[in-house]
Design a protein around this motif. Sequence first.
Motif, PDB file in Angstrom:
ATOM      1  N   UNK A 418       1.062  -0.957  -0.176  1.00 46.44           N
ATOM      2  CA  UNK A 418       0.002  -0.187  -0.071  1.00 46.44           C
ATOM      3  C   UNK A 418       0.931   1.347   0.045  1.00 46.44           C
ATOM      4  N   UNK A 419       0.772   1.894  -1.129  1.00 47.82           N
ATOM      5  CA  UNK A 419       1.637   3.279  -1.257  1.00 47.82           C
ATOM      6  C   UNK A 419       0.545   4.262  -1.550  1.00 47.82           C
ATOM      7  N   UNK A 420       0.042   4.845  -0.387  1.00 40.80           N
ATOM      8  CA  UNK A 420      -1.026   5.377  -0.523  1.00 40.80           C
ATOM      9  C   UNK A 420      -1.012   6.831  -0.050  1.00 40.80           C
ATOM     10  N   UNK A 421      -1.319   7.759  -0.591  1.00 39.92           N
ATOM     11  CA  UNK A 421      -1.365   9.361  -0.259  1.00 39.92           C
ATOM     12  C   UNK A 421      -2.829   9.172   0.407  1.00 39.92           C
ATOM     13  N   UNK A 422      -2.794   9.701   1.828  1.00 36.98           N
ATOM     14  CA  UNK A 422      -4.204   9.599   2.413  1.00 36.98           C
ATOM     15  C   UNK A 422      -4.652  10.893   2.589  1.00 36.98           C
ATOM     16  N   UNK A 423      -5.890  11.326   2.340  1.00 41.46           N
ATOM     17  CA  UNK A 423      -6.479  12.634   2.341  1.00 41.46           C
ATOM     18  C   UNK A 423      -7.063  12.853   3.883  1.00 41.46           C
ATOM     19  N   UNK A 424      -6.540  13.876   4.452  1.00 41.37           N
ATOM     20  CA  UNK A 424      -6.659  14.389   5.623  1.00 41.37           C
ATOM     21  C   UNK A 424      -7.288  15.865   5.836  1.00 41.37           C
ATOM     22  N   UNK A 425      -8.718  15.818   5.426  1.00 39.74           N
ATOM     23  CA  UNK A 425      -9.320  17.274   5.301  1.00 39.74           C
ATOM     24  C   UNK A 425      -9.636  17.892   6.426  1.00 39.74           C
ATOM     25  N   UNK A 426      -9.605  17.370   7.393  1.00 37.07           N
ATOM     26  CA  UNK A 426      -9.931  17.712   8.703  1.00 37.07           C
ATOM     27  C   UNK A 426      -8.619  18.306   9.430  1.00 37.07           C
ATOM     28  N   UNK A 427      -7.560  17.907   8.685  1.00 38.29           N
ATOM     29  CA  UNK A 427      -6.201  18.389   9.055  1.00 38.29           C
ATOM     30  C   UNK A 427      -5.781  17.825  10.592  1.00 38.29           C
ATOM     31  N   UNK A 428      -5.878  16.506  10.845  1.00 41.72           N
ATOM     32  CA  UNK A 428      -5.615  15.987  12.149  1.00 41.72           C
ATOM     33  C   UNK A 428      -4.168  15.983  12.313  1.00 41.72           C
ATOM     34  N   UNK A 429      -3.846  16.120  13.641  1.00 44.61           N
ATOM     35  CA  UNK A 429      -2.353  15.840  13.967  1.00 44.61           C
ATOM     36  C   UNK A 429      -1.960  14.597  13.552  1.00 44.61           C
ATOM     37  N   UNK A 430      -0.705  14.564  13.188  1.00 43.39           N
ATOM     38  CA  UNK A 430      -0.245  13.353  12.694  1.00 43.39           C
ATOM     39  C   UNK A 430       1.102  12.776  13.235  1.00 43.39           C
ATOM     40  N   UNK A 431       1.616  11.874  13.560  1.00 39.00           N
ATOM     41  CA  UNK A 431       2.614  11.482  14.136  1.00 39.00           C
ATOM     42  C   UNK A 431       3.975  11.252  13.113  1.00 39.00           C
ATOM     43  N   UNK A 432       5.173  11.367  13.394  1.00 37.16           N
ATOM     44  CA  UNK A 432       6.251  11.288  13.033  1.00 37.16           C
ATOM     45  C   UNK A 432       6.584  10.036  11.846  1.00 37.16           C
ATOM     46  N   UNK A 433       5.576   9.067  11.969  1.00 32.85           N
ATOM     47  CA  UNK A 433       5.870   8.161  10.856  1.00 32.85           C
ATOM     48  C   UNK A 433       5.246   8.476   9.539  1.00 32.85           C
ATOM     49  N   UNK A 434       4.853   9.682   9.471  1.00 31.29           N
ATOM     50  CA  UNK A 434       4.171  10.191   8.305  1.00 31.29           C
ATOM     51  C   UNK A 434       4.748  11.394   7.845  1.00 31.29           C
ATOM     52  N   UNK A 435       4.682  11.724   6.409  1.00 26.19           N
ATOM     53  CA  UNK A 435       5.098  13.077   5.967  1.00 26.19           C
ATOM     54  C   UNK A 435       3.886  13.759   5.805  1.00 26.19           C
ATOM     55  N   UNK A 436       3.959  15.334   5.970  1.00 29.80           N
ATOM     56  CA  UNK A 436       2.961  16.145   5.905  1.00 29.80           C
ATOM     57  C   UNK A 436       2.760  16.782   4.622  1.00 29.80           C
ATOM     58  N   UNK A 437       1.867  16.903   3.920  1.00 31.02           N
ATOM     59  CA  UNK A 437       1.741  17.974   2.767  1.00 31.02           C
ATOM     60  C   UNK A 437       0.545  18.717   2.892  1.00 31.02           C
TER      61      UNK A 437
END
Length: 551
Positions: A418-437
């Motif tokens: 799974x090489x997925x770009x996940x949509x985060x429309x509510x802009x939840x806080x995310x941990x350091x195992x994710x890159x944020x765009x």
Amino acid sequence: MLNYVCEPYKEIEEVVQTFEEQLELFFSKDFETKTNKPKQDENLGQVFTSAILAKFMIGLLKESLKPYSSILDPCIGPNTFFKAMNEDFSNCNLKGIEIDISLITEEIKKFYESPNRTLIKGSFFDLPITEKFDQIVQNPPYVRQELLIEGANSKDSIRYNVSSLLSTIPSQSNLYIYFLLKSILHLKEGGVMVAVIYDSWLYSSFGKFLKESFLKLGRLENIYHFKKSAFDNVEVGATVIKFVKDNNHKKSISYYPLNDLNDLRTYNGLNANCLKLKQQELLTYSFNNQSQINYKSSLFKELKTIVSQPIQRGTSAVVNSHFIFSKNELPELKPIIKDVSRIKTYTVNEENAYILAVNGSISNETKQYLESVKNEILKTPTQKFIAVKRDIETKRDWYKINLKATGNFIFNYYLRNNIDFIYNPNKFLSSDNFYILNIKNNELANFAILNSSFTRLNTLSNSRSQGNGLRKIQLYEFKEVKVIDVNKLSELTIKKLELLGKELMNVSRYEDDQKHIIESIDLLLIEEYNAINCSSLTIDVLINEIKEYLN
């Protein structure tokens, strides 16, 4: 070339005339103290060479062997290279160095009792630059730059008291870079170095510095690229390089793309796959798997150019086991996205963990918890939580964290199927195992493009194998992933992509429905790609190239 490297220490700029002289000063004994002995449980970055690889590398040395040659191995480990030498090397003067005394067996001690052999129990970085050799063979230790903080292999031990010259070698450099550069300084003119190193230098930013250094200090004669592995039980790409310290840049580099040690049959048998590169092509050649897709086309842009704020990693906890919670147990906990496997669709609808994020006043309950955590951390072995322990000793607010800005897309940098770009429309806080765009314009159309096979393939191309089917993409590599520029597409295609993006939002990431949507996205983008590039690319090519990486 290397303008950012060659700004020498101002007081000695008249003395340091060349890049080699600057490196000599960098490693000079006048600027160092003796290296400390390694601690018992210290990570020295050792991955030992197999017998078959050692024999192959000694064969490369033999090509330029002269009677009574002086040969150095700066990190002998179990003495694999010197033991692999046959009678052709019997009159050579061998010098071996090893910092890990536990590896020096009685057999190794006996080996070095011969008059023309010398064993040094200590650090290679304590060897005076004035000692020169005809040949050097090595498997230098592999320690990531962020771990070069303390211990025998620390940057302080390597470069004690040369703070004015720290710009000479990029800060991201792995420990093996320091070994290679110092080794080259120990070569006589016309000398040869054969080394096995991880292949990160072919792709990384510090690798560009190393390539430029090779060209300044001599030339590469051979690169044997084992794309899967060159070590037993370690599935990470590696290279065997043969470096010659001369200025004959008219000679080409022989590049051999291989899979693993099974490809080592005979030296002549490798020639069928040999690619000849000019020395300067070392700086521009793409060592990734060659793709039929023209990612240099004007249709593509780098990922870092389509975002409205710099791409960054998510928020880091001080220590995950103590600062990440599955339930809301303390007043200062904040909800966060942590576990990518719990995000079932292409849109994240809620956080799935909590992070302890103290800001301002602290409740008594949390104060008591932090005190118990502090005591527990301080009781752990010396090499655990080194940076945290340092903060505990020097900062009252050692437990504070930096909450990173959120974005409307997140990407987990460990890759499997799974090489997925996940949509985060509510802009939840995310941990350091994710890159944020954060992408402001054409959100849904870009959402579709990000999850297309074009983007997935280039993401895989920029990533590195971690073994057992796992891959990882570093932040600097992720920023350079090529994506289709939505502004180059027709209005009709953009509208269709927006509809497909909306359809993809709530589809399961693990079921077949998403495959049909992504196929529709691919077909739209292939049509645009072929029109711009006057080509006839098919979806099968895309899918097959992705399968090659995943397999």
